[in-house]
Design an enzyme around this catalytic site. Structure first.
Site, mmCIF file in Angstrom:
data_model
loop_
_atom_site.group_PDB
_atom_site.id
_atom_site.type_symbol
_atom_site.label_atom_id
_atom_site.label_comp_id
_atom_site.label_asym_id
_atom_site.label_seq_id
_atom_site.Cartn_x
_atom_site.Cartn_y
_atom_site.Cartn_z
ATOM 1 N N TYR A 136 50.799 14.794 45.902
ATOM 2 C CA TYR A 136 50.397 13.916 44.546
ATOM 3 C C TYR A 136 51.680 13.046 44.298
ATOM 4 O O TYR A 136 51.454 11.573 44.124
ATOM 5 C CB TYR A 136 50.219 14.770 43.189
ATOM 6 N N HIS A 184 45.847 21.970 33.667
ATOM 7 C CA HIS A 184 47.054 22.066 32.803
ATOM 8 C C HIS A 184 47.272 23.162 31.951
ATOM 9 O O HIS A 184 46.368 23.608 31.386
ATOM 10 C CB HIS A 184 47.207 20.688 32.389
HETATM 11 N N1 UDP Z 1 51.210 26.710 35.274
HETATM 12 C C1 UDP Z 1 50.713 27.973 35.350
HETATM 13 N N2 UDP Z 1 49.414 28.425 35.116
HETATM 14 C C2 UDP Z 1 48.427 27.550 35.104
HETATM 15 C C3 UDP Z 1 48.524 26.180 35.072
HETATM 16 C C4 UDP Z 1 49.970 25.735 35.181
HETATM 17 O O1 UDP Z 1 51.765 28.958 35.227
HETATM 18 O O2 UDP Z 1 47.182 27.896 35.240
HETATM 19 C C5 UDP Z 1 52.436 26.031 35.333
HETATM 20 C C6 UDP Z 1 52.742 25.246 36.467
HETATM 21 O O3 UDP Z 1 53.080 26.295 37.598
HETATM 22 C C7 UDP Z 1 53.770 24.389 35.984
HETATM 23 C C8 UDP Z 1 53.554 24.279 34.463
HETATM 24 O O4 UDP Z 1 52.706 25.549 34.241
HETATM 25 O O5 UDP Z 1 55.015 25.108 36.293
HETATM 26 C C9 UDP Z 1 52.807 22.881 34.059
HETATM 27 O O6 UDP Z 1 51.814 22.807 35.174
HETATM 28 P P1 UDP Z 1 50.671 21.659 34.870
HETATM 29 O O7 UDP Z 1 49.726 21.985 35.815
HETATM 30 O O8 UDP Z 1 50.217 21.722 33.204
HETATM 31 O O9 UDP Z 1 51.546 20.282 34.890
HETATM 32 P P2 UDP Z 1 52.490 19.790 36.199
HETATM 33 O O10 UDP Z 1 53.780 20.308 35.824
HETATM 34 O O11 UDP Z 1 51.687 20.242 37.363
HETATM 35 O O12 UDP Z 1 52.238 18.222 36.038
#
Ligand code: UDP
Length: 321
Positions: A136, A184
């Site tokens: 990504y 998210h």
């Molecule tokens: N995360 C998590 N469980 C979930 C979704 C996200 O622990 O079901 C964690 C993910 O590993 C990251 C943070 O939450 O550290 C934010 O993830 P998100 O997918 O919201 O946003 P990103 O940082 O990928 O843009």
């Protein structure tokens, strides 16, 4: 505007229209929702269709393009990277081609903190090395790398906004985050509270104080405002630039869980699972350039307020379903 049926695009379109700008939305609705567009002029179109896109851009002749349309799920990008390079990188190239043909020379581009990969320090500054660790991020880097060439050769100026973690909803409850499937953290935690289905915390063995990943969550309204400031700077003749868009404050996954518990007054059911591939341990913005250069100042400087707006939206949605 491309991607105006998505979460951040829809907020920005609404804010632009409130400020008196005429907005035309282009979206293929592959991941966005028609209801997010409201009564703005709308064209359902895939960016990959360069001839149709060129014809549309030539017909509308916008003063600028704000380009949101993209796939955004880190995990998915590590399973099907081809989708990300085709849609995010290829789609952007098609858009740049259409803009160039029509002589449109101002672009605001949605980029991401994922361009920095595993940063050597936090807060992250805009001139830190670009070294994505997931497909990504790379799909956005490739666009960022094209932009200076379009500037040099075609005079197309661009403002690159590298988002940290967008969250929250319109306080009036009309617009909020609803990806399908949702990936998210904050909307997943709120769903867990409403449904009782546990969320998985992706790893608790990171080199952070509580072992879970740290992110910089920013309210979608403040993110939308950054786009308007970037656009107005372009209209005023500002040169191309890149900006981090975050609050400069990081929260771990467990801290976000606690914030959700304090806002909702309910326990978040969760279990700890393995790490998600491509996740850096810590991403926190150094967002000083945005404030200094464009005069940006957040209206939602705290996680609790951000979560509260997301909770109001999630509750409303669950009642209308
Ligand atoms: N995360 C998590 N469980 C979930 C979704 C996200 O622990 O079901 C964690 C993910 O590993 C990251 C943070 O939450 O550290 C934010 O993830 P998100 O997918 O919201 O946003 P990103 O940082 O990928 O843009």
């Amino acid at each position: 505007m491309t991607g105006g049926a998505g979460y951040i695009g829809a907020h920005t379109a609404a804010l632009l229209r409130r400020r008196g700008y005429a907005v035309t939305v282009v979206d293929n609705l592959s991941r966005g929702y028609r209801h997010n567009v409201g009564d703005a002029p709308f064209h359902q179109l895939d960016l990959a269709d360069t001839p149709a896109l060129s014809a549309l851009v030539a017909a509308i002749r916008p003063d600028a393009v704000v380009h949101f349309a993209a796939y955004i799920a880190v995990g998915e990008s590590m399973r099907v990277p081809e989708l990300y390079f085709a849609n995010n990188t290829g789609g952007s190239l098609s858009l740049l081609t259409a803009m160039t043909r029509a002589g449109i020379r101002c672009l605001v581009f949605s980029s991401t903190a994922a361009v920095y990969g595993m940063p050597r320090a936090v807060p992250i500054l805009e001139d830190f090395p670009i070294a994505p660790v997931n497909a990504y991020g790379e799909s956005k880097v490739l666009v960022e790398r094209m932009l200076p060439w379009f500037d040099q050769v075609h005079g197309l100026r661009s403002m690159v906004l590298r988002y940290f973690n967008a969250a929250g909803a319109d306080p009036e409850g009309r617009l909020g985050e609803e990806h399908e499937p949702e990936t998210h953290l904050i909307p997943l935690l709120l769903r867990a509270v409403l449904s009782g289905e546990p969320v998985t915390v992706f790893g608790d063995d990171y080199p952070t104080p509580d072992g879970t990943c740290i992110r910089d969550y920013i309210h979608v309204h403040d993110l939308a405002e950054a786009h308007i400031l970037a656009l107005e700077a372009l209209f005023a003749g500002a040169p191309s630039n890149q900006f981090n868009v975050g609050l400069g404050q990081g929260y771990s996954v467990l801290e976000v869980i606690r914030a959700v518990e304090s806002v909702t007054g309910k326990k978040v059911p969760y279990r700890v699972g393995p790490r998600r591939e491509g996740d850096p341990a810590i991403l926190v913005a150094g967002a000083g350039r945005l404030g200094r250069t464009l005069g940006w100042a957040p209206q939602y400087p705290g996680l609790t307020e951000i979560v509260r707006t997301a909770w109001d939206f999630a509750r409303q949605r669950s009642q209308t379903k």
